[in-house]
Design a protein around this motif. Sequence first.
Motif, short mmCIF file in Angstrom:
data_model
loop_
_atom_site.label_atom_id
_atom_site.label_comp_id
_atom_site.label_asym_id
_atom_site.label_seq_id
_atom_site.Cartn_x
_atom_site.Cartn_y
_atom_site.Cartn_z
N ASP A 22 52.64 51.87 81.14
CA ASP A 22 53.18 51.82 82.48
C ASP A 22 54.68 51.48 82.50
OD1 ASP A 22 52.43 52.02 85.13
OD2 ASP A 22 52.54 49.83 85.35
N LYS A 23 55.03 50.45 81.73
CA LYS A 23 56.43 50.01 81.69
C LYS A 23 57.32 51.08 81.06
CE LYS A 23 56.85 45.77 83.26
NZ LYS A 23 55.92 44.76 82.73
N ILE A 24 56.81 51.73 80.01
CA ILE A 24 57.60 52.77 79.37
C ILE A 24 57.83 53.90 80.36
CG2 ILE A 24 57.65 54.46 77.48
CD1 ILE A 24 56.03 52.55 75.80
N GLN A 25 56.79 54.23 81.12
CA GLN A 25 56.94 55.28 82.14
C GLN A 25 58.00 54.90 83.16
OE1 GLN A 25 52.85 55.49 83.44
NE2 GLN A 25 52.61 57.50 82.47
N ASP A 26 57.99 53.64 83.58
CA ASP A 26 58.98 53.20 84.56
C ASP A 26 60.40 53.37 84.01
OD1 ASP A 26 56.85 52.57 86.06
OD2 ASP A 26 57.10 50.39 85.99
N GLU A 27 60.57 52.95 82.73
CA GLU A 27 61.88 53.07 82.11
C GLU A 27 62.34 54.52 82.08
OE1 GLU A 27 63.96 50.63 81.02
OE2 GLU A 27 62.50 49.37 82.07
N ILE A 28 61.42 55.38 81.65
CA ILE A 28 61.78 56.80 81.53
C ILE A 28 62.10 57.37 82.91
CG2 ILE A 28 60.88 59.09 80.94
CD1 ILE A 28 59.42 57.85 78.63
N SER A 29 61.28 57.01 83.90
CA SER A 29 61.49 57.59 85.23
C SER A 29 62.82 57.14 85.82
CB SER A 29 60.34 57.21 86.14
OG SER A 29 60.41 55.85 86.47
N LYS A 30 63.23 55.92 85.49
CA LYS A 30 64.52 55.45 85.98
C LYS A 30 65.64 56.31 85.41
CE LYS A 30 63.28 50.67 86.77
NZ LYS A 30 63.08 49.41 86.06
N ILE A 31 65.53 56.59 84.11
CA ILE A 31 66.57 57.38 83.47
C ILE A 31 66.58 58.80 84.00
CG2 ILE A 31 67.33 58.34 81.25
CD1 ILE A 31 66.13 55.73 80.01
N LEU A 32 65.40 59.34 84.26
CA LEU A 32 65.33 60.72 84.73
C LEU A 32 65.57 60.84 86.23
CD1 LEU A 32 62.23 61.96 82.71
CD2 LEU A 32 64.64 62.08 82.10
N GLY A 33 65.77 59.70 86.89
CA GLY A 33 66.04 59.74 88.32
C GLY A 33 64.79 60.03 89.14
N LEU A 34 63.63 59.76 88.57
CA LEU A 34 62.40 59.99 89.32
C LEU A 34 61.94 58.72 90.01
CD1 LEU A 34 60.52 61.88 86.47
CD2 LEU A 34 61.61 62.90 88.45
N TYR A 35 62.60 57.64 89.67
CA TYR A 35 62.09 56.34 90.07
C TYR A 35 62.36 56.02 91.52
CZ TYR A 35 60.86 51.45 89.47
OH TYR A 35 60.26 50.22 89.56
N GLU A 36 63.39 56.66 92.09
CA GLU A 36 63.80 56.27 93.43
C GLU A 36 62.74 56.54 94.48
OE1 GLU A 36 67.99 57.39 94.37
OE2 GLU A 36 68.07 57.51 92.20
N GLU A 37 61.87 57.46 94.14
CA GLU A 37 60.77 57.68 95.05
C GLU A 37 60.11 56.34 95.30
OE1 GLU A 37 61.22 61.77 95.28
OE2 GLU A 37 59.56 60.73 96.21
N GLU A 38 59.99 55.97 96.58
CA GLU A 38 59.46 54.63 96.88
C GLU A 38 58.05 54.48 96.34
OE1 GLU A 38 59.38 55.48 100.83
OE2 GLU A 38 61.47 55.00 101.27
N LYS A 39 57.37 55.58 96.30
CA LYS A 39 55.95 55.47 96.01
C LYS A 39 55.65 55.33 94.52
CE LYS A 39 54.21 57.69 100.11
NZ LYS A 39 53.86 59.01 100.66
N TRP A 40 56.70 55.42 93.66
CA TRP A 40 56.46 55.41 92.21
C TRP A 40 55.57 54.24 91.78
CZ3 TRP A 40 57.17 58.79 88.38
CH2 TRP A 40 57.05 58.33 87.07
N LYS A 41 55.88 53.10 92.33
CA LYS A 41 55.18 51.88 91.92
C LYS A 41 53.68 51.95 92.21
CE LYS A 41 57.29 48.56 90.02
NZ LYS A 41 58.60 48.10 89.79
N GLN A 42 53.34 52.70 93.26
CA GLN A 42 51.92 52.74 93.63
C GLN A 42 51.12 53.75 92.83
OE1 GLN A 42 52.31 53.57 97.77
NE2 GLN A 42 53.54 51.72 98.05
N LYS A 43 51.83 54.60 92.08
CA LYS A 43 51.11 55.64 91.35
C LYS A 43 50.40 55.07 90.12
CE LYS A 43 54.24 59.41 92.59
NZ LYS A 43 53.61 59.64 93.89
N THR A 44 49.33 55.76 89.75
CA THR A 44 48.62 55.34 88.55
C THR A 44 49.33 55.90 87.33
OG1 THR A 44 47.26 57.31 88.47
CG2 THR A 44 46.41 55.45 89.76
N VAL A 45 48.93 55.41 86.16
CA VAL A 45 49.54 55.86 84.91
C VAL A 45 49.42 57.37 84.77
CG1 VAL A 45 49.24 55.84 82.41
CG2 VAL A 45 49.34 53.69 83.66
N SER A 46 48.25 57.91 85.11
CA SER A 46 48.11 59.36 84.88
C SER A 46 48.89 60.16 85.91
CB SER A 46 46.64 59.75 84.84
OG SER A 46 45.99 59.31 85.99
#
Length: 833
Positions: free
Chosen positions: A220-244
Amino acid sequence: MGDCISASICVVNIFSKWLFARWSSIQNLPENLASLEKAMEELKAKRDDVRQKVEIEEQGSDRLQRTNEVKLWLKRVRKVEKEFKDLSSKKSVELGRFILCGLCSKNLISSYQYEESVCKMLKEVAHLMSKGSFKVVVGPTTTSTWVERPLDPNIVGQEKLLAAVWQKLNTDEVGIMGLYGMGGVGKTVLLEQINNKFSSSKSSNELLVWVSVSMNITVDKIQDEISKILGLYEEEKWKQKTVSEKAIIIYNFMKNKKFFLLLDDIWEKVDLKKIGVPHPTRENRCKLVFTTRSRIVCGSMGVDHQFEVKLLLEDEAWDLFQKKVGEATLGRHVDIRRLAKEVAKTCHGLPLALNVIGETMASKTTVREWKQAIGDMSSSSSSSSSSSAIEIAGMDENILKVLKYSYDGLSGKYVKACFRYCALFPAASALKKVDLIDYWICEANNLGVNQSRQSAIGQGYRIINELVRSCLLRNVDSGQYVKMHTWVHKMASWIATASGSNKEKRVVHANDAELHQLPKVNDWTRVCRMLLMNTGLAKLSGGSPNCSRLTTLFLQNNRNLVHIAGDFFKNMPKLVVLNLSSTKLEKVPKQLSDLITLRLLDLSSTMIENLPDGLEKLEKLIHLNLERTSRLKSVVGISRVPLLRVLRLRSSKCLADLNTVNELKSMEHLEVVTIDTSSTTALEELLRHHKLANSVQRLTIVEANNLVLSATDGLIDLTIRNCSTLEVEIQRSSSSRSLRNSSFDNLSTVCISGCDGLKELTWLLFAPNLTVLELRGSNKLEEIINKEKAAAQQMQGDAPLQKLEKLDLSDLPMLKRIHWSALPFPCLRSIKC
Ligand SMILES: *[C@@H]1O[C@H](CO)[C@@H](O)[C@H](O)[C@H]1NC(C)=O
Ligand SMILES: *[C@@H]1O[C@H](CO)[C@@H](O)[C@H](O)[C@H]1NC(C)=O
Ligand SMILES: *[C@@H]1O[C@H](CO)[C@@H](O)[C@H](O)[C@H]1NC(C)=O
Ligand SMILES: *[C@@H]1O[C@H](CO)[C@@H](O)[C@H](O)[C@H]1NC(C)=O
Ligand SMILES: *[C@@H]1O[C@H](CO)[C@@H](O)[C@H](O)[C@H]1NC(C)=O
Ligand SMILES: *[C@@H]1O[C@H](CO)[C@@H](O)[C@H](O)[C@H]1NC(C)=O
Ligand SMILES: *[C@@H]1O[C@H](CO)[C@@H](O)[C@H](O)[C@H]1NC(C)=O
Ligand SMILES: *[C@@H]1O[C@H](CO)[C@@H](O)[C@H](O)[C@H]1NC(C)=O
């Protein structure tokens, strides 16, 4: 729209007027609602258009991203949509109210508020519509993934490795690459340089992603890191999504792009699929480079190539240390430069230590301070006990903490205990693997006490391998020995004595010729392990220290030690390992027999003449070493030691006779025997007893006549001296219960000398694993493998002696050939004729 304005200007404070105004304004409610619905439909259509346009353009190139303006607009539309939904859900109620009880004041207020919301929203929708005609929906990515990382200005000794890594990475074969090495050796620095190399060779359609993983991080944490770098993280809903769900988003973003993924400091397999990272292949030409402390991880990641990041050479270390301390300090006094060289040496090539210590020393500007530091450091690396290692100026602690992570990463409590055990020996000494395993077997209940020795040894080797692959030990001397790096050793001693719940105290004095009596210890009852090795000790007397917790006592290699007082062992109720090897002891005190917990007793290379009195009382003894006891007369009575599994008697004065063999036969637990004999009948008896024969690992036969030897699995080392003839039987099992024909599967060393009757040694065909062959002084030896005899034995298959590494053929006047045809010796390293 105009109708709404009337509602908002009603600020009259007379109630009737107020009421009237409300009344007139809500008259427009049905109409306004209808307008709102229509406007909303138009807005949604517009939103869909914008979204589609954005997505098409974004997918066209990953250097492009929706503009902030578009982002904001979409966000607002989403908000209005949500409000509209709420409003609509109340619509029927409000309309009903409006129709039924138009003028009832309570309802009037509610209806009025509703109408007001509708008006407000109508305005907002109109506003959004007007703003929704974008000319440009995407712009260059604002958060570029091509980040350069700041580098340490003092990088030393990595140029070659970096070049090699870079070259490999640029080949198509390498998709996944691992960089491993011990903690503090500079893996991250290397990865940072790789990052910057990627970053400076960037082309527009590629991603560069760096994630610092370290211990205990989740997918989960690795995904968060990657999504931040790829600019996918700003979506507010990212945190609520499951790992898959996150994985799907990341995957779809990365799948058609070339990427370089750098994972720093991983501790276990990172599951790319779970994270959503496409697998790097030859086709997609993506690369994954990671660093780890463990070679095991390289394997489990399925690397295409791996590099070890090694310690610095002495010159490199000095170079780094100089840079760290700085010329301002070094230049102050000629002595400082000289002392600094000494300090640099104590770091043993570990960049982490050089950096930390260099930084500290930079502020030490007087010769006195430098001398003081050297004093501190050498006292900590010498073997004088306990926790002084951490007390030097807090420098060590910073380093040890970093190294300790490697220890934390070991797979279990038991492996950790074995690792701490290794640190009992002086730093950088070569430890024989089999010795270590024997200690572990005896000291630790889980390894072996109830298992067969064979499987305990297997487990022991697995533990050593884990420690080696975790870079905590390294193999030396073609893998028979291991060594521990000085800093790893410090870390291990630190853990063993000072930190954690494993508070175990050890007393260690090695190579200290000045030590003439028991060292001073405040509280003997806390001591668990004691090593007094290679010291000036001559006598152990003067009381019986209360060692109520002592389990291991090493007194080996005290070459002056002639006497141990009887009551020395009096208060050692938990002792399991006692090594008295290579001392001058002529006898051991009879109180030794009170050590009823003892499992291992090593009396090899001592001057003892008899077995210790009362040996049979040692009901738990499983390992007894009496090798090289040049005065030992006999071992009569040995069979009364009930659980003995390992009995080593090689090169002792005591040769096995028939009585001894008969005693050995009766020892049901015996699994390993090393023994010398000169009696043909004793040997026959020994070989006749199948179990005993197979437990003999090292055998020396001296001056025996009419020698007949049969093949046994267990035999590793065979020496034959001054025996006239030698016949070797190989049992061919056509009928017998065993499935295999017997052979010398484990035989690796054969030394035969002074055997005048010998003509050939064709039986060596049955020793496929022979690595050392020494033949000396045999006057009639003509050939080693005889063709006719080999044919008779039906052994003409594979070429013999293919694993031979060392061959010594001296004093063999009649020797004509080794084999009837020329043989390749692929492993041969040394030959003497
Ligand atoms: C990782 O987790 C283990 C067990 O939960 C813990 O003992 C260890 O200290 C953790 N390591 C780090 C670096 O947090
Ligand atoms: C005891 O110490 C000696 C000398 O260091 C060593 O050779 C021997 O292997 C040790 N005994 C065991 C069982 O490891
Ligand atoms: C070994 O066997 C003994 C008795 O046979 C038992 O008491 C002990 O618990 C066993 N130890 C282990 C580690 O299984
Ligand atoms: C040794 O120490 C233990 C633990 O402190 C204690 O129980 C025991 O009585 C002591 N024995 C002697 C002989 O002092
Ligand atoms: C001898 O070799 C066999 C395999 O050929 C193996 O199973 C066995 O464990 C070995 N014995 C020893 C004592 O190494
Ligand atoms: C073996 O024989 C040689 C020569 O006959 C002799 O010098 C040597 O001492 C003998 N070795 C033993 C162990 O008896
Ligand atoms: C044992 O040797 C005999 C010949 O001596 C051979 O026929 C037989 O196949 C061998 N058995 C095995 C299991 O190799
Ligand atoms: C010895 O050789 C046999 C047959 O070549 C092989 O199966 C076995 O594994 C070898 N054993 C060792 C200890 O190398």
